[in-house]
Scaffold this motif. Structure first.
Motif, short mmCIF file in Angstrom:
data_model
loop_
_atom_site.label_atom_id
_atom_site.label_comp_id
_atom_site.label_asym_id
_atom_site.label_seq_id
_atom_site.Cartn_x
_atom_site.Cartn_y
_atom_site.Cartn_z
N VAL A 100 0.84 -1.20 0.00
CA VAL A 100 0.00 0.00 0.00
C VAL A 100 0.87 1.25 0.00
CG1 VAL A 100 -1.83 1.28 1.17
CG2 VAL A 100 -1.86 -1.22 1.17
N GLU A 101 0.74 2.03 -1.07
CA GLU A 101 1.53 3.25 -1.25
C GLU A 101 0.61 4.47 -1.25
OE1 GLU A 101 4.17 4.76 -1.27
OE2 GLU A 101 5.81 3.77 -2.31
N ASP A 102 1.15 5.61 -0.84
CA ASP A 102 0.42 6.86 -0.98
C ASP A 102 0.46 7.33 -2.43
OD1 ASP A 102 3.15 7.26 -0.84
OD2 ASP A 102 3.06 8.99 0.49
N ILE A 103 1.67 7.26 -3.01
CA ILE A 103 1.82 7.82 -4.36
C ILE A 103 2.96 7.11 -5.10
CG2 ILE A 103 3.35 9.68 -3.52
CD1 ILE A 103 1.93 11.52 -5.60
N VAL A 104 2.75 6.86 -6.38
CA VAL A 104 3.82 6.34 -7.23
C VAL A 104 4.17 7.43 -8.22
CG1 VAL A 104 4.53 4.55 -8.85
CG2 VAL A 104 3.01 3.97 -6.95
N ASP A 105 5.44 7.83 -8.17
CA ASP A 105 5.93 8.94 -8.98
C ASP A 105 6.80 8.35 -10.11
OD1 ASP A 105 6.80 11.44 -9.80
OD2 ASP A 105 8.03 11.84 -8.06
N SER A 106 8.10 8.24 -9.92
CA SER A 106 8.96 7.62 -10.95
C SER A 106 8.80 6.09 -10.94
CB SER A 106 10.42 7.97 -10.70
OG SER A 106 10.89 7.33 -9.54
N GLY A 107 8.41 5.56 -9.78
CA GLY A 107 8.27 4.12 -9.64
C GLY A 107 9.51 3.47 -9.03
N LEU A 130 -2.82 5.03 -3.67
CA LEU A 130 -3.87 6.05 -3.72
C LEU A 130 -3.69 6.93 -4.95
CD1 LEU A 130 -6.26 7.57 -2.41
CD2 LEU A 130 -4.54 9.03 -1.30
N LEU A 131 -2.44 7.36 -5.18
CA LEU A 131 -2.17 8.27 -6.30
C LEU A 131 -1.13 7.71 -7.25
CD1 LEU A 131 -1.84 11.57 -4.20
CD2 LEU A 131 -3.88 10.77 -5.38
N LEU A 132 -1.27 8.05 -8.52
CA LEU A 132 -0.29 7.64 -9.54
C LEU A 132 -0.07 8.81 -10.48
CD1 LEU A 132 1.28 5.25 -11.03
CD2 LEU A 132 -0.80 4.96 -12.36
N LYS A 133 1.23 9.10 -10.74
CA LYS A 133 1.55 10.15 -11.71
C LYS A 133 2.01 9.45 -12.99
CE LYS A 133 3.36 13.46 -8.28
NZ LYS A 133 4.61 14.07 -7.79
N PRO A 134 1.09 9.14 -13.90
CA PRO A 134 1.44 8.32 -15.07
C PRO A 134 2.54 8.94 -15.92
CG PRO A 134 -0.92 8.82 -15.02
CD PRO A 134 -0.30 9.61 -13.93
N VAL A 147 -5.53 1.56 -8.26
CA VAL A 147 -5.11 2.96 -8.26
C VAL A 147 -6.30 3.84 -7.88
CG1 VAL A 147 -4.20 4.87 -9.67
CG2 VAL A 147 -3.36 2.53 -10.05
N GLY A 148 -6.10 4.70 -6.87
CA GLY A 148 -7.17 5.61 -6.46
C GLY A 148 -7.41 6.67 -7.51
N PHE A 149 -6.38 7.46 -7.76
CA PHE A 149 -6.50 8.57 -8.72
C PHE A 149 -5.22 8.73 -9.52
CE2 PHE A 149 -8.99 9.55 -4.95
CZ PHE A 149 -10.23 9.95 -5.47
N GLU A 150 -5.36 8.99 -10.81
CA GLU A 150 -4.21 9.39 -11.61
C GLU A 150 -4.16 10.91 -11.57
OE1 GLU A 150 -4.16 7.70 -15.51
OE2 GLU A 150 -3.90 5.67 -14.71
N PRO A 152 -1.79 14.78 -12.30
CA PRO A 152 -0.74 15.38 -13.12
C PRO A 152 0.61 15.32 -12.42
CG PRO A 152 -2.52 16.95 -12.66
CD PRO A 152 -2.80 15.74 -11.87
N ASP A 153 1.65 15.54 -13.16
CA ASP A 153 3.01 15.46 -12.64
C ASP A 153 3.33 16.71 -11.81
OD1 ASP A 153 5.56 14.79 -12.19
OD2 ASP A 153 6.25 15.00 -14.26
N GLU A 154 2.69 16.84 -10.66
CA GLU A 154 2.89 17.99 -9.78
C GLU A 154 3.07 17.50 -8.35
OE1 GLU A 154 0.18 21.46 -11.76
OE2 GLU A 154 -0.84 19.68 -11.03
N PHE A 155 3.71 18.33 -7.54
CA PHE A 155 3.95 17.95 -6.15
C PHE A 155 2.67 18.13 -5.33
CE2 PHE A 155 5.40 18.55 -1.79
CZ PHE A 155 6.20 17.42 -1.65
N VAL A 156 2.29 17.10 -4.58
CA VAL A 156 1.06 17.17 -3.79
C VAL A 156 1.32 16.93 -2.30
CG1 VAL A 156 -0.49 16.54 -5.69
CG2 VAL A 156 0.51 14.73 -4.28
#
Ligand code: 5GP
Ligand code: MG
Length: 183
Positions: A100-107, A130-134, A147-150, A152-156
């Motif tokens: 379980v991850e909060d966010i996947v960025d580069s992977g 929860l979040l993925l930055k495709p 995946v909860g939500f895809e 944009p490539d921005e810092f959250v």
């Protein structure tokens, strides 16, 4: 809605209400997919603790929980160097593992964690984030199943995610406001 954390401005991106609904659906899906199995949820600290807590309230099947801790970010910059802070505390051999991850960025972080878990020969491994930055995903990670939500490539920040250690307690998720450079 607009907020400030330390030296940065943020705008509302995802409201808690939406997160709650999405989490509910993922929980229902997990209950179906892991029916009659006893999966182990592996929470990736620190960021995932809020999501994991809400997700587990929607999980009705028998399951166990453990944590790992890694870090790659310094402030809002991804250093690319992954450091293991807390290793696996549980034997995962022949277990069905749900990371379980909060966010996947580069992977990169996820790849590192999956490799670490696979060394123990689990029965299966999947990822729930929860979040993925495709757009910033650099690895092809077939284990990413839920995946909860895809986004944009921005810092959250918010809902477990921090900026310089702050903002994890925010109920909603906010994105860093774009500041045009003066050059
Ligand atoms: P990756 O290795 O996929 O590039 O980065 C994954 C980790 O970096 C996440 O688990 C999270 O801790 C952190 N991270 C990536 N993107 C963000 C972001 O937009 N906001 C925050 N607060 N952390 C992030
Ligand atoms: Mg994380």
């Amino acid at each position: 809605m607009h907020i400030q954390i330390d030296d940065k401005d943020f705008n509302l991106l995802i409201e808690y209400d939406q997160i709650k609904k999405r989490t509910r659906l993922i929980g229902i899906q997990l209950n179906v997919d892991y029916d009659n199995r006893v999966p182990v949820f592996v929470g990736v600290l620190n960021g995932s603790f809020v999501f994991l807590a809400d997700l587990l309230k929607e999980v009705t099947i028998s399951s166990e929980v453990t944590f790992v801790k890694v870090s790659s970010y310094d402030g809002d910059k991804n250093t690319g160097v992954i450091k293991k802070q807390v290793g696996l505390q549980m034997d995962l051999k022949d277990r069905d593992v749900i990371i379980v991850e909060d966010i996947v960025d580069s992977g990169a972080t996820l790849r590192y964690i999956i490799d670490m878990i696979r060394e123990q020969n689990p029965a299966s491994v999947c990822v729930c984030t929860l979040l993925l930055k495709p757009k910033s995903l650099k690895e092809d990670i077939e284990e990413i199943t839920y995946v909860g939500f895809e986004i944009p490539d921005e810092f959250v920040v918010g809902y477990g995610l921090d900026y310089k250690g702050l903002g994890r307690n925010l109920k909603d998720i906010y994105r860093a406001q774009y500041v045009p450079s003066e050059t």
